[in-house]
Design an enzyme around this catalytic site. Structure first.
Site, mmCIF file in Angstrom:
data_model
loop_
_atom_site.group_PDB
_atom_site.id
_atom_site.type_symbol
_atom_site.label_atom_id
_atom_site.label_comp_id
_atom_site.label_asym_id
_atom_site.label_seq_id
_atom_site.Cartn_x
_atom_site.Cartn_y
_atom_site.Cartn_z
ATOM 1 C CB SER A 1 -3.814 7.797 -1.143
ATOM 2 O OG SER A 1 -4.950 7.214 -0.532
ATOM 3 C CE1 TYR B 1 -0.618 6.075 2.898
ATOM 4 C CE2 TYR B 1 -2.969 6.505 2.725
ATOM 5 C CZ TYR B 1 -1.798 6.051 2.163
ATOM 6 O OH TYR B 1 -1.795 5.553 0.875
#
Length: 231
Positions: free
Chosen positions: A134, A147
């Site tokens: 990501s 995250y």
């Protein structure tokens, strides 16, 4: 790589990027072993095989790999580590169980799956591993510490792994999408596509483009962003 007849293991296949990638691979003639906790609803194809697997569990990954080879044969040409979870919140109120869930899925699951396929890929002297990370693995963001930490870890793992296995004819690519319109973090996609976000099909197309790169070319990392994000 010409994908016709190639054997692909794809994790997190039930929805979002995983579902879109499975459909794109099948359209190009690949054989897809889709790993997930739940089967993708309505996806029926003679070259698609759903394999129940929770990548957080080491034994489950080992069993899924054995079951995959029973269905599709010994050779494994592609592994796409797409399974992932994101739970947001401030660090001082964050549940330890949620922290562990993200690391077990995003980081440990990626490791378990890579470790499973590498002996066969080395034997073949051919293979391509794609780890879906990501843009949150390139810069930290508030309320996303856990995250971000997992995706920074996936990027670091990918960078080390490509140097480790490139001389065995194995490619490793880390794909870093920006904001994607999926069910991620409990969100529900709208009835009409959001023009300010990437669509799952956009990321799938990028994955296929990377897989179809010339044999002597290693694309080690790709960043994918929406062209006109919301200001």
């Amino acid at each position: 790589m010409n994908l016709t007849g190639k054997i692909v293991i794809l994790t997190g296949v039930s929805k979002g990027i995983g579902r879109a990638t499975a459909e794109a691979l099948l359209a190009q003639g690949a054989v897809v072993a889709g790993w997930g906790r739940t089967a993708p609803e309505g996806l029926q194809h003679e070259r698609f095989h759903f394999i129940a697997c929770d990548v957080r569990e080491e034994v489950a990954v080992q069993e899924a790999y054995v079951n995959t080879r029973r269905k599709v044969g010994e050779e494994i040409h592609v592994l796409i580590n797409n399974a992932g979870v994101g739970i947001m919140g401030a660090v001082d109120g964050f549940a330890a169980d949620d922290w562990r869930t993200m690391f077990d899925t995003n980081v440990h699951g990626t490791f378990y799956c890579c470790r499973a396929v590498l002996p066969q890929m080395k034997k073949q002297q051919l293979g391509h591993i794609i780890n879906v990370a990501s843009l949150a693995g390139t810069v930290g963001s508030e309320t996303m510490a856990g995250y971000c930490a997992t995706k920074f870890a996936v990027r670091g793992f990918s960078q080390a792994l490509f140097k480790e296995v490139r001389h065995d004819g194995i490619k490793v690519t880390c794909v870093n999408p920006g904001s994607v319109e999926t069910n991620f973090n409990g969100a529900t996609p709208g009835a009409a596509p959001n023009p300010h976000k990437l669509q799952p099909e956009d990321v799938a197309a990028t994955i296929l483009h990377t897989l179809e790169s010339p044999a002597g070319v290693l694309v080690s990392e790709v960043e994918v962003r929406p062209l006109q994000p919301r200001k």
